[in-house]
Design a protein around this motif. Structure first.
Motif, mmCIF file in Angstrom:
data_model
loop_
_atom_site.group_PDB
_atom_site.id
_atom_site.type_symbol
_atom_site.label_atom_id
_atom_site.label_comp_id
_atom_site.label_asym_id
_atom_site.label_seq_id
_atom_site.Cartn_x
_atom_site.Cartn_y
_atom_site.Cartn_z
ATOM 1 N N THR A 100 45.378 47.539 47.901
ATOM 2 C CA THR A 100 46.710 48.090 48.127
ATOM 3 C C THR A 100 46.842 49.418 47.395
ATOM 4 O O THR A 100 46.343 49.576 46.279
ATOM 5 C CB THR A 100 47.782 47.104 47.616
ATOM 6 N N HIS A 101 47.536 50.372 48.031
ATOM 7 C CA HIS A 101 47.684 51.708 47.428
ATOM 8 C C HIS A 101 48.247 51.627 46.011
ATOM 9 O O HIS A 101 47.786 52.339 45.106
ATOM 10 C CB HIS A 101 48.584 52.579 48.306
ATOM 11 N N MET A 106 44.168 50.385 38.901
ATOM 12 C CA MET A 106 44.764 49.351 38.060
ATOM 13 C C MET A 106 43.697 48.400 37.526
ATOM 14 O O MET A 106 42.736 48.080 38.224
ATOM 15 C CB MET A 106 45.801 48.576 38.878
ATOM 16 N N ASP A 107 43.875 47.941 36.314
ATOM 17 C CA ASP A 107 42.982 46.966 35.710
ATOM 18 C C ASP A 107 43.020 45.656 36.500
ATOM 19 O O ASP A 107 44.092 45.191 36.894
ATOM 20 C CB ASP A 107 43.431 46.719 34.262
ATOM 21 N N ASP A 108 41.855 45.067 36.725
ATOM 22 C CA ASP A 108 41.779 43.832 37.513
ATOM 23 C C ASP A 108 42.636 42.722 36.925
ATOM 24 O O ASP A 108 43.221 41.915 37.659
ATOM 25 C CB ASP A 108 40.332 43.350 37.623
ATOM 26 N N TYR A 112 45.247 40.133 38.782
ATOM 27 C CA TYR A 112 45.212 38.674 38.689
ATOM 28 C C TYR A 112 46.563 38.116 38.245
ATOM 29 O O TYR A 112 47.037 37.101 38.766
ATOM 30 C CB TYR A 112 44.129 38.232 37.696
ATOM 31 N N LYS A 113 47.203 38.792 37.286
ATOM 32 C CA LYS A 113 48.498 38.323 36.791
ATOM 33 C C LYS A 113 49.574 38.403 37.869
ATOM 34 O O LYS A 113 50.444 37.526 37.950
ATOM 35 C CB LYS A 113 48.906 39.142 35.564
ATOM 36 N N CYS A 114 49.526 39.442 38.687
ATOM 37 C CA CYS A 114 50.489 39.562 39.793
ATOM 38 C C CYS A 114 50.322 38.403 40.774
ATOM 39 O O CYS A 114 51.304 37.838 41.265
ATOM 40 C CB CYS A 114 50.301 40.894 40.514
ATOM 41 N N LEU A 145 53.134 45.288 41.542
ATOM 42 C CA LEU A 145 52.105 46.231 41.110
ATOM 43 C C LEU A 145 52.702 47.396 40.334
ATOM 44 O O LEU A 145 52.094 47.927 39.412
ATOM 45 C CB LEU A 145 51.314 46.739 42.317
ATOM 46 N N LYS A 146 53.895 47.798 40.704
ATOM 47 C CA LYS A 146 54.618 48.841 39.979
ATOM 48 C C LYS A 146 56.089 48.709 40.314
ATOM 49 O O LYS A 146 56.449 48.057 41.301
ATOM 50 C CB LYS A 146 54.100 50.233 40.345
#
Length: 199
Positions: A100-101, A106-108, A112-114, A145-146
């Motif tokens: 995803t854009h 972003m850190d993996d 995973y947390k998302c 993600l943001k």
């Protein structure tokens, strides 16, 4: 406090048919707006018109810029999720989010947390093996993600069980507390705190 978005006397005509007319509303930081209507009433077209994907017949769509001036050019990122979730069957749960854009660079572990936040733990499962509700959870994980100023979500509560509905309500409230706003469509009002218009 000023609204991030103002819609004034907005009307849309397609193939000589009036889809909606004289729509007015404001979207303030941390608040929600629900657009309520039956199938074919123009809810999706209204979202797409606000985002500049459909040309309005008349009216204004006005955004607040970083200098707190209103203009017709949006200068901040929004999030749009339509009926099509954009999930790729041949990718895993993790890969669908990783590509995803909003996940670029972003850190993996954050990805995973998302996914865990929306109840998805089989990160290496192919999307083709998931239920409709689980696939929708991948799309919901993208919200995390943001932080976007405004999320435009078309029928977020469709094809979901009670647990997933409760999850979405909690996520929206969590994002509201950070100043994010939601413009949602649906067939009936949700349990969320929201302003509502009927079309």
């Amino acid at each position: 406090m000023l609204p991030n978005l103002k819609v004034e006397n907005l009307s849309c005509v397609r193939s000589e048919k009036v889809i909606f007319e004289n729509i007015n509303f404001e979207v303030f930081p941390g608040e929600n707006l629900e657009i309520i209507g039956s199938n074919g009433s123009g809810k999706t077209t209204l979202l797409r018109t606000i985002l500049g994907l459909v040309q309005p017949e008349k009216g204004k769509i006005i955004w607040l810029d970083k200098n707190e001036n209103f203009n017709e050019y949006r200068n901040f990122e929004c999030f749009y999720q339509g009926h099509q979730l954009g999930i790729k069957n041949l990718l895993t749960v993790f890969e669908n989010l990783h590509l995803t854009h909003g996940a670029k660079g972003m850190d993996d572990n954050k990805i995973y947390k998302c996914l865990e936040r929306v109840g998805l733990k089989n990160f290496n499962e192919l999307a083709s093996k998931l239920s409709v509700g689980q696939r929708k959870r991948i799309s919901i994980a993208r919200w995390l993600l943001k932080d976007f100023k405004i999320y435009f979500i078309d029928e977020p509560f469709s094809a979901l069980d009670d647990e997933a509905t409760f999850l979405i309500e909690n996520l929206i409230q969590e994002l509201n507390s950070r100043g994010c706003s939601f413009v949602l469509t649906g067939h009936r009002p949700s349990k969320l705190s929201a302003n509502r218009i009927n079309i």
